[in-house]
Write an enzyme that holds these catalytic residues in place. Structure first.
Site, short mmCIF file in Angstrom:
data_model
loop_
_atom_site.label_atom_id
_atom_site.label_comp_id
_atom_site.label_asym_id
_atom_site.label_seq_id
_atom_site.Cartn_x
_atom_site.Cartn_y
_atom_site.Cartn_z
N SER A 310 -6.74 -6.99 -8.34
CA SER A 310 -6.21 -6.96 -7.01
C SER A 310 -5.41 -8.00 -6.36
CB SER A 310 -7.45 -6.71 -6.16
OG SER A 310 -8.01 -7.97 -5.56
N ASP A 311 -4.28 -7.46 -5.59
CA ASP A 311 -3.62 -8.64 -4.73
C ASP A 311 -4.89 -8.93 -3.94
OD1 ASP A 311 -1.58 -10.02 -3.63
OD2 ASP A 311 -0.49 -8.33 -3.27
N TRP A 312 -4.49 -10.22 -3.29
CA TRP A 312 -5.40 -10.97 -2.43
C TRP A 312 -5.87 -10.27 -1.26
CZ3 TRP A 312 -4.12 -12.51 -7.00
CH2 TRP A 312 -4.62 -13.82 -7.40
#
Length: 886
Positions: A310-312
């Site tokens: 995932s992106d942050w």
């Protein structure tokens, strides 16, 4: 459109855009029409498949990796490793430990028992972020402007070595999303070009170069992450916008395959080890829990063997995301940084114990991560992480946010090597010469008086890193802002470099570096023999606001009051040269037609050697050979797309009604004349094109892939007794840290996953580990191998007809010939070096993929029975040679 036809098309579109269970809710009545002033696609599929509030189809189960192609050895090693792991150790591989709780911007749990330290994940796609003694390389958009595969590989490899030298395992890049749908898009500069072929080539070569240095890549941001506005709810609320979920990019299956997915297919084929899913929704399903884009397209159709991270804070659920194809959550926290909670961690342990996540799915997550590791690494022994992202101090806290573990956190390792030479070369070779009246350039350096003007020529008075994450536009633009930036070791300004060049040649030199000093500019320009004025336009990531620009640019004009400065200088000096540093297109029409502006150069975002690079071009040490990787239009409206700046509902709906018609495809389709077209760029020499030859090769017929996967494998056993998974006795916990162990034997109480559900409540096949049919367009990393069969070879002779050595980039364009296809599309290019009077052969292999169209009904690529014209030319508008694929 006739109502019955529209209904039929919408039915077909809906067959690939049905409800995905991971959608976070029904948002009620349709929002107002949000089509931007611009152009709709002529393809009825694109129109029917780009409706507000449409939904994404459920596609389950999540395919398990099988070690296809070059991945066989990595999977063999991963299998041996994962087979030794406990349940908690597998969970540790998938879960970030929390924001600012370890040294890297993202760090997984470790496996001390097997001497496997945590994986270190670190930005950025231009250099090692948040450390010192690192280089800052030219941005991706500059790499695209070189049109040189070797440059992309060399830059990727050099960045890989620097990340490796700091102890980084995963470099968070390169970028193919955003692709560049809107020219104002804040992070377009991190990627390459709005053309999928140019981006795909540079994306793939960067991946190969980086991974050759033993560092995993994270190909990002997947997918359709085309603007910064409304990507996350908390930031939006902080800016005063009332939304309840991130924006949804709504578009059809043809546009997905022929535009946005295209470069990711190249990245997967090149062996990218991980893919980062994005913040936005795709057809109203979060990108990091969208089973269609992750399970069906990426892991199924493209045969991706690595892992999805995932992106942050891009993870929106636990079980739902895992079943939809997410393999790793970053930075580990759920909902907010340092929340102390995680959708994975102990919640993933619970989900496996209670059967909501099958054991084979967790095994596949661990296998994909370790296969990615072994794909670029030889063994688990690695150098330690030798820096901290959170401080430049030598000594500080290991667990920075909570202030625990005082130790030496920074070793200040210098990883720059001789990369400054490469950076300087790329900066020069990516500078595009747009205008050069009567051979104004190159300069000699001994002009009686050279004058340089503009804020963009000088330094930031607070230093090159005076603004956190480069979040300002003070001085020259060597680096744009956001997580894609890195700390500059130094920044050579144009003022410094040009002064050094002029003084060495015996000339006189003066400069005015404030755009507000108009009178002084005019006075100096009237005396100057040559005036060089610098201007810029900046952008970046949504979490930083610069001059009221929330990541995305508010316009396509120049910043820092540059227009007034240019007007003053050009009005006072008949030999004015304009140099533009920008993240993408800017409006230059009035400067292109100004007779006192005798030369214009676009220099992009060139990194630490900025001034030296532009001086090399201005004074002829480097003959410009770069070409524009985007279109510079006369008007903003000519692009036909724009950022959605104001929410059109609780969940912003962004309808991609233009389909594949972005950038030059839109200009061509609507016969809009650009100021400077895609692929345009001048040289200090001249070139001739001749002798077009088209050779048909015997590649055989295309055969849709048929076959099944194996059954989902499992590795190792674990106790189903919750008591066996409690925290070890006398374990010392770091506050807010994410651990895989349970606090309670009551599995419901032990879980804080808001989408926790009882076994059996999930979509059909979500937990099915039996053999699965592989999509017809799949079968190998990158898709069906027959898509890459070479059908034709197109060749032409390129001759340097000038008096100096130079480089030219001939470009191959193809018309697929369908009624809804672009007029022409880039399908090949090569940067060639030629001595005066020298000739060489330009050659492009045309693959089946290059002439295929996506059929949303067949769910496969097809070569339609149409006339397919080819052109070889200097740009998307200057075609020198023409033929037919027959």
């Amino acid at each position: 459109m006739h109502s019955s036809i529209a209904t039929a098309l919408l039915t077909v579109a809906s067959s690939v855009l049905a409800q995905d269970f991971s959608n976070d809710g029904n948002y009620g009545s349709p929002f107002p029409d949000t089509t931007y002033p611009g152009f709709e696609s002529t393809n009825p599929y694109a129109i029917a498949g780009s409706l507000s509030n449409q939904t994404s189809p459920p596609k389950y189960p999540s395919p398990w990796g099988e070690g296809l192609g070059e991945w066989a050895s990595a999977y063999s090693k991963a299998r041996a490793f994962v087979s030794q792991l406990t349940l908690e150790e597998k969970v540790n591989l998938t879960t970030g430990t929390g924001w600012e709780l370890d040294r890297c911007v993202g760090q997984t749990g470790s496996i001390p028992r097997l001497a496997f330290r945590a994986l270190c994940l670190q930005d950025s796609p231009v250099g090692v972020r948040d450390t010192d003694f690192n280089s800052v390389f030219p941005a991706g958009v500059n790499v695209a402007a070189t049109w040189d595969r070797g440059v992309a590989y060399a830059r990727g490899q050099a960045m890989g070595y620097e990340h490796k030298g700091k102890g980084v395992d995963v470099q968070l890049g390169p970028v193919a999303g955003p692709l560049g749908r809107t020219p104002e898009g804040g992070r377009n500069w991190e990627g390459f070009s709005p053309d999928p072929v140019l981006t795909g080539v540079m994306f793939a070569e960067t991946i190969k170069g980086t991974q050759s240095a033993g560092v995993m890549t994270s190909a990002k941001h997947y997918i359709a992450y085309e603007q910064e506005h409304f990507r996350l709810v908390p930031d939006s609320v902080n800016y005063g916008f009332n939304i309840t979920a991130s924006d949804s990019a709504n578009f059809d299956d043809v546009t997905m395959h022929e535009l946005y997915l295209w470069p990711f297919a190249d990245g997967v084929k090149a062996g990218c080890t991980s893919v980062m899913c994005s913040y936005n929704q795709v057809n109203n399903s979060q990108a990091c829990q969208n089973s269609y884009t992750l399970n069906y397209l990426l892991k199924g159709e493209l045969g991706f063997q690595g892992y999805v991270m995932s992106d942050w804070l891009g993870t929106n659920s636990g079980v739902a995301s895992v079943l939809a194809g997410l393999d790793m959550t970053m930075p580990g926290d759920s909902n907010a940084y340092d929340s102390g909670d995680s959708y994975f961690g102990a919640n993933l342990t619970v989900a496996v114990l209670n059967g909501t996540v099958p054991a084979w799915r967790l095994d596949d997550m661990a296998m994909r991560i370790m296969a990615g590791f072994y794909f670029v690494e030889t063994n688990i022994t690695r150098d330690p992480i030798n820096f901290s992202s959170w401080t430049r101090d030598t000594f500080s806290y290991e667990h920075y946010f909570v202030g625990e573990g005082w130790t030496q956190v920074n070793n200040h390792v210098n990883v720059r090597s001789d990369h400054a030479n490469l950076i300087r070369s790329i900066g020069a070779r990516s500078t595009v010469l747009l205008k050069n009246v009567n051979n104004t350039l190159p300069l000699t350096g001994n002009e009686p008086l050279t004058a340089v003007f503009g804020d963009d020529a000088g330094p930031n008075s607070n230093g090159p890193n005076g603004c956190p994450d480069r979040g300002c536009d003070d001085g020259t633009l060597g680096m744009a802002w956001g997580s894609g930036s890195a700390e500059l070791p130094y920044l050579v300004t144009p003022d410094t470099a040009i002064q050094n060049t002029v003084l060495a040649a015996g000339g006189a030199y003066e400069s005015v570096l404030s755009n507000g000093a108009l009178d002084k500019m005019g006075s100096l320009a009237r005396r100057a023999n040559v005036s060089i004025v610098f201007a810029n336009a900046d952008s970046g990531e949504w979490f930083v606001q610069v001059d009221r620009n929330l990541g995305d640019r508010n316009n396509l004009t120049l910043w820092q009051g540059a227009d007034e400065a240019i007007a003053m200088v050009a009005g006072s000096c008949s030999n004015t040269i304009l140099v533009v540093h920008s993240v993408g297109p800017v409006l230059l029409e009035k400067y292109a037609s100004n007779p006192n502006i005798t030369a214009i150069l676009w220099a992009g975002v060139p990194g630490q050697e900025s001034g030296n690079s532009i001086a090399d071009v201005l004074y002829g040490h480097v003959n410009p050979g770069a070409k524009l990787p985007f279109t510079i239009g006369a008007n903003r409206t000519d692009y036909g797309t724009d950022v959605l700046y104001t929410p059109n509902g609780d969940v912003p709906q962004i309808d991609f009604r233009e389909g594949v018609f972005i950038d030059y495809r839109a200009f061509d389709s609507h016969n809009s004349t650009p100021t400077y077209e895609f692929g345009f760029g001048l040289s200090y020499t001249t070139f001739n094109y001749s002798n077009l030859q088209i050779t048909k090769l015997d590649a055989g017929d295309y055969v849709p892939f048929t076959g099944y996967t194996s059954e989902a494998p499992t590795y190792g056993n674990f106790s189903t007794d919750p008591a066996a998974h409690l925290f070890p006795a006398n374990f010392s916990r770091v506050p807010l840290y994410q651990y895989p162990w349970l606090n309670s034997t009551n599995l419901t109480e032990a879980s804080s996953d808001p989408q926790y559900a009882a076994p059996g409540s999930f979509p059909v096949n979500a937990q099915n580990g039996s053999a699965q049919r592989i999509p017809k367009a799949g079968g190998a990393p990158g898709g069906n191998p027959m898509l890459y069969d070479v059908l034709y070879r197109v060749q032409a002779t390129i001759t340097n007809t000038g008096s100096v050595a130079g480089e030219e980039v001939p470009q191959l364009y193809i018309s697929r010939g369908g009624p809804h296809d672009p007029i022409r599309e880039l399908r090949g290019f090569e940067r060639l070096s030629l001595q005066p009077n020298g000739s060489t052969t330009f050659s492009v292999d045309v693959t089946r993929r290059d002439v295929s169209s996506w059929d949303p009904v067949e769910q496969d690529w097809v070569v339609r029975n149409t006339t397919k014209r080819v052109w070889v030319g200097r740009s998307s508008r200057k075609m020198e040679l023409e033929g037919v694929l027959a």
